[in-house]
Design a protein around this motif. Structure first.
Motif, PDB file in Angstrom:
ATOM      1  N   THR A  21       0.832  -1.210   0.000  1.00  0.00           N
ATOM      2  CA  THR A  21       0.000   0.000   0.000  1.00  0.00           C
ATOM      3  C   THR A  21       0.861   1.253   0.000  1.00  0.00           C
ATOM      4  OG1 THR A  21      -0.206   0.141   2.416  1.00  0.00           O
ATOM      5  CG2 THR A  21      -1.878  -1.154   1.245  1.00  0.00           C
ATOM      6  N   GLU A  22       2.109   1.133   0.426  1.00  0.00           N
ATOM      7  CA  GLU A  22       3.027   2.279   0.490  1.00  0.00           C
ATOM      8  C   GLU A  22       4.179   2.143  -0.501  1.00  0.00           C
ATOM      9  OE1 GLU A  22       2.467   4.980   2.364  1.00  0.00           O
ATOM     10  OE2 GLU A  22       0.592   4.012   2.934  1.00  0.00           O
ATOM     11  N   GLN A  23       4.045   1.289  -1.504  1.00  0.00           N
ATOM     12  CA  GLN A  23       5.170   1.013  -2.384  1.00  0.00           C
ATOM     13  C   GLN A  23       5.646   2.222  -3.191  1.00  0.00           C
ATOM     14  OE1 GLN A  23       3.968  -2.337  -4.654  1.00  0.00           O
ATOM     15  NE2 GLN A  23       2.737  -1.167  -6.096  1.00  0.00           N
ATOM     16  N   ASN A  24       4.830   3.259  -3.288  1.00  0.00           N
ATOM     17  CA  ASN A  24       5.294   4.471  -3.974  1.00  0.00           C
ATOM     18  C   ASN A  24       6.232   5.283  -3.087  1.00  0.00           C
ATOM     19  OD1 ASN A  24       3.205   5.203  -2.225  1.00  0.00           O
ATOM     20  ND2 ASN A  24       2.639   6.968  -3.461  1.00  0.00           N
ATOM     21  N   VAL A  73       7.181   1.640   8.032  1.00  0.00           N
ATOM     22  CA  VAL A  73       5.900   1.794   7.349  1.00  0.00           C
ATOM     23  C   VAL A  73       4.797   1.867   8.396  1.00  0.00           C
ATOM     24  CG1 VAL A  73       4.266   0.759   5.725  1.00  0.00           C
ATOM     25  CG2 VAL A  73       6.711   0.558   5.308  1.00  0.00           C
ATOM     26  N   ILE A  74       3.997   2.909   8.309  1.00  0.00           N
ATOM     27  CA  ILE A  74       2.828   3.086   9.173  1.00  0.00           C
ATOM     28  C   ILE A  74       1.617   3.218   8.247  1.00  0.00           C
ATOM     29  CG2 ILE A  74       1.712   4.499  10.951  1.00  0.00           C
ATOM     30  CD1 ILE A  74       4.338   3.276  11.899  1.00  0.00           C
ATOM     31  N   ARG A  75       0.581   2.474   8.552  1.00  0.00           N
ATOM     32  CA  ARG A  75      -0.653   2.560   7.760  1.00  0.00           C
ATOM     33  C   ARG A  75      -1.115   4.015   7.701  1.00  0.00           C
ATOM     34  NH1 ARG A  75      -4.813  -0.952  10.458  1.00  0.00           N
ATOM     35  NH2 ARG A  75      -5.418   1.027  11.342  1.00  0.00           N
ATOM     36  N   GLU A  76      -1.539   4.457   6.537  1.00  0.00           N
ATOM     37  CA  GLU A  76      -1.851   5.868   6.316  1.00  0.00           C
ATOM     38  C   GLU A  76      -2.847   6.434   7.328  1.00  0.00           C
ATOM     39  OE1 GLU A  76      -2.849   9.015   2.765  1.00  0.00           O
ATOM     40  OE2 GLU A  76      -2.841   6.875   2.313  1.00  0.00           O
ATOM     41  N   ASP A  77      -3.897   5.701   7.637  1.00  0.00           N
ATOM     42  CA  ASP A  77      -4.899   6.214   8.575  1.00  0.00           C
ATOM     43  C   ASP A  77      -4.430   6.190  10.031  1.00  0.00           C
ATOM     44  OD1 ASP A  77      -4.966   3.422   8.779  1.00  0.00           O
ATOM     45  OD2 ASP A  77      -7.100   3.404   9.287  1.00  0.00           O
ATOM     46  N   THR A 104      21.689   5.037  10.895  1.00  0.00           N
ATOM     47  CA  THR A 104      21.466   5.853   9.712  1.00  0.00           C
ATOM     48  C   THR A 104      20.176   5.408   9.030  1.00  0.00           C
ATOM     49  OG1 THR A 104      22.463   6.611   7.634  1.00  0.00           O
ATOM     50  CG2 THR A 104      22.859   4.343   8.233  1.00  0.00           C
ATOM     51  N   CYS A 105      19.606   6.281   8.243  1.00  0.00           N
ATOM     52  CA  CYS A 105      18.464   5.938   7.399  1.00  0.00           C
ATOM     53  C   CYS A 105      18.484   6.875   6.205  1.00  0.00           C
ATOM     54  CB  CYS A 105      17.139   6.039   8.162  1.00  0.00           C
ATOM     55  SG  CYS A 105      16.678   7.702   8.636  1.00  0.00           S
ATOM     56  N   ARG A 106      17.716   6.520   5.189  1.00  0.00           N
ATOM     57  CA  ARG A 106      17.610   7.364   4.003  1.00  0.00           C
ATOM     58  C   ARG A 106      16.144   7.634   3.737  1.00  0.00           C
ATOM     59  NH1 ARG A 106      20.802   4.608  -0.786  1.00  0.00           N
ATOM     60  NH2 ARG A 106      19.021   3.263  -0.618  1.00  0.00           N
ATOM     61  N   CYS A 107      15.880   8.811   3.182  1.00  0.00           N
ATOM     62  CA  CYS A 107      14.511   9.200   2.868  1.00  0.00           C
ATOM     63  C   CYS A 107      14.525  10.011   1.579  1.00  0.00           C
ATOM     64  CB  CYS A 107      13.939  10.026   4.020  1.00  0.00           C
ATOM     65  SG  CYS A 107      12.197  10.422   3.852  1.00  0.00           S
ATOM     66  N   ARG A 108      13.576   9.734   0.694  1.00  0.00           N
ATOM     67  CA  ARG A 108      13.504  10.514  -0.542  1.00  0.00           C
ATOM     68  C   ARG A 108      13.261  11.976  -0.215  1.00  0.00           C
ATOM     69  NH1 ARG A 108       9.301   7.436  -3.770  1.00  0.00           N
ATOM     70  NH2 ARG A 108       8.354   9.486  -3.797  1.00  0.00           N
ATOM     71  N   LEU A 109      13.925  12.831  -0.926  1.00  0.00           N
ATOM     72  CA  LEU A 109      13.865  14.269  -0.698  1.00  0.00           C
ATOM     73  C   LEU A 109      12.452  14.832  -0.805  1.00  0.00           C
ATOM     74  CD1 LEU A 109      15.546  16.843  -0.208  1.00  0.00           C
ATOM     75  CD2 LEU A 109      15.818  17.030  -2.673  1.00  0.00           C
ATOM     76  N   ASP A 110      11.602  14.248  -1.633  1.00  0.00           N
ATOM     77  CA  ASP A 110      10.262  14.774  -1.873  1.00  0.00           C
ATOM     78  C   ASP A 110       9.231  14.340  -0.831  1.00  0.00           C
ATOM     79  OD1 ASP A 110      10.489  12.119  -2.953  1.00  0.00           O
ATOM     80  OD2 ASP A 110       8.544  12.436  -3.913  1.00  0.00           O
ATOM     81  N   GLU A 123      19.926  13.748  12.029  1.00  0.00           N
ATOM     82  CA  GLU A 123      20.475  14.916  11.345  1.00  0.00           C
ATOM     83  C   GLU A 123      20.841  14.558   9.907  1.00  0.00           C
ATOM     84  OE1 GLU A 123      23.198  17.430  13.632  1.00  0.00           O
ATOM     85  OE2 GLU A 123      22.957  15.924  15.214  1.00  0.00           O
ATOM     86  N   ALA A 124      20.495  15.432   8.982  1.00  0.00           N
ATOM     87  CA  ALA A 124      20.861  15.228   7.578  1.00  0.00           C
ATOM     88  C   ALA A 124      22.369  15.336   7.457  1.00  0.00           C
ATOM     89  CB  ALA A 124      20.187  16.274   6.703  1.00  0.00           C
ATOM     90  N   VAL A 125      22.983  14.314   6.851  1.00  0.00           N
ATOM     91  CA  VAL A 125      24.432  14.350   6.687  1.00  0.00           C
ATOM     92  C   VAL A 125      24.856  14.447   5.232  1.00  0.00           C
ATOM     93  CG1 VAL A 125      25.027  13.262   8.878  1.00  0.00           C
ATOM     94  CG2 VAL A 125      24.629  11.833   6.882  1.00  0.00           C
ATOM     95  N   ARG A 126      23.977  14.070   4.310  1.00  0.00           N
ATOM     96  CA  ARG A 126      24.317  14.261   2.902  1.00  0.00           C
ATOM     97  C   ARG A 126      23.140  13.922   2.003  1.00  0.00           C
ATOM     98  NH1 ARG A 126      27.829   9.344   3.274  1.00  0.00           N
ATOM     99  NH2 ARG A 126      26.723   7.721   2.168  1.00  0.00           N
ATOM    100  N   GLU A 127      23.231  14.403   0.792  1.00  0.00           N
ATOM    101  CA  GLU A 127      22.269  14.064  -0.248  1.00  0.00           C
ATOM    102  C   GLU A 127      22.901  12.997  -1.121  1.00  0.00           C
ATOM    103  OE1 GLU A 127      20.322  16.306  -4.048  1.00  0.00           O
ATOM    104  OE2 GLU A 127      20.377  17.416  -2.161  1.00  0.00           O
ATOM    105  N   GLU A 128      22.098  12.008  -1.513  1.00  0.00           N
ATOM    106  CA  GLU A 128      22.593  10.917  -2.339  1.00  0.00           C
ATOM    107  C   GLU A 128      21.708  10.776  -3.572  1.00  0.00           C
ATOM    108  OE1 GLU A 128      24.037   8.176   1.423  1.00  0.00           O
ATOM    109  OE2 GLU A 128      22.362   7.484   0.214  1.00  0.00           O
ATOM    110  N   SER A 129      22.288  10.307  -4.642  1.00  0.00           N
ATOM    111  CA  SER A 129      21.488  10.028  -5.834  1.00  0.00           C
ATOM    112  C   SER A 129      21.019   8.584  -5.768  1.00  0.00           C
ATOM    113  CB  SER A 129      22.313  10.271  -7.091  1.00  0.00           C
ATOM    114  OG  SER A 129      23.433   9.402  -7.089  1.00  0.00           O
ATOM    115  N   GLY A 130      20.171   8.200  -6.683  1.00  0.00           N
ATOM    116  CA  GLY A 130      19.767   6.816  -6.773  1.00  0.00           C
ATOM    117  C   GLY A 130      18.449   6.486  -6.114  1.00  0.00           C
ATOM    118  N   GLY A 131      17.680   7.490  -5.746  1.00  0.00           N
ATOM    119  CA  GLY A 131      16.383   7.228  -5.143  1.00  0.00           C
ATOM    120  C   GLY A 131      15.376   6.735  -6.172  1.00  0.00           C
ATOM    121  N   ALA A 132      14.347   6.080  -5.685  1.00  0.00           N
ATOM    122  CA  ALA A 132      13.289   5.600  -6.574  1.00  0.00           C
ATOM    123  C   ALA A 132      12.621   6.763  -7.286  1.00  0.00           C
ATOM    124  CB  ALA A 132      12.259   4.815  -5.762  1.00  0.00           C
TER     125      ALA A 132
END
Length: 173
Positions: A21-24, A73-77, A104-110, A123-132
């Motif tokens: 349900t959260e694959q996007n 992943v947390i259910r949207e509702d 550490t963890c990664r999160c899409r910028l958008d 804390e943000a430590v860097r921007e990386e390429s290669g996100g979905a």
């Protein structure tokens, strides 16, 4: 009533449905990987249930000196009710190891989730390429215990975000 437990084989299908349900927003993890985690490293996969119904899960890998949160992943509702932070707190507790200095963890910028990680003290430590979907990723770091290594030593200036703190350049990440 809200309960957090380490995942069992019975939980995996329900976790997979929730992931789909959260694959996007989250990456793909094959069922075989979760099965291996449940069998050999059950503390790295935790599920949250309310009244017997799954509302979220967290999956992390136990690297040394730094662990990595792979999926939350947390259910949207069910969002915005401290469920995500409770799962992260449980994982941070499970991560305690004298040789582990951080996570550490990664999160899409958008994604709005960037605000979540910052609110938890990552804390943000860097921007990386290669996100979905072509979006860059933000690498976050949270210190679990102090280290003598200067954080800025491993991060070249040309990959830093504007106004960000110095941070590790994690080997193999």
């Amino acid at each position: 009533m809200r309960v957090i437990n380490h995942a069992t084989m019975k939980d995996l299908e329900e976790m997979d449905k929730l992931r789909k349900t959260e694959q996007n927003k989250v990456g793909f993890v094959p069922m075989s990987r979760w099965e291996w985690q449940v069998t050999y490293r059950s503390q790295t996969l935790s599920v949250m249930k309310e009244d017997g119904e799954m509302v979220g899960y967290i999956f992390w890998t136990p690297g040394l000196p730094v662990a990595a949160i792979q999926q939350l992943v947390i259910r949207e509702d069910a969002r915005r009710f401290e469920r995500g932070s409770e799962l992260v707190d449980q994982a941070l507790e499970d991560m305690q190891d004298p040789q582990r200095y951080g996570v550490t963890c990664r999160c899409r910028l958008d994604l709005e989730a960037n605000l979540f990680w910052e609110a938890l003290g990552f804390e943000a430590v860097r921007e990386e390429s290669g996100g979905a979907r072509g979006y860059p990723l933000i690498r976050y770091y949270k210190e679990l215990r102090p280290t003598l290594l200067p954080l800025g030593l491993y991060l070249p200036y040309n990959v830093r975000l504007k106004n960000q703190r110095d941070g590790f350049r994690f080997k193999g990440v």
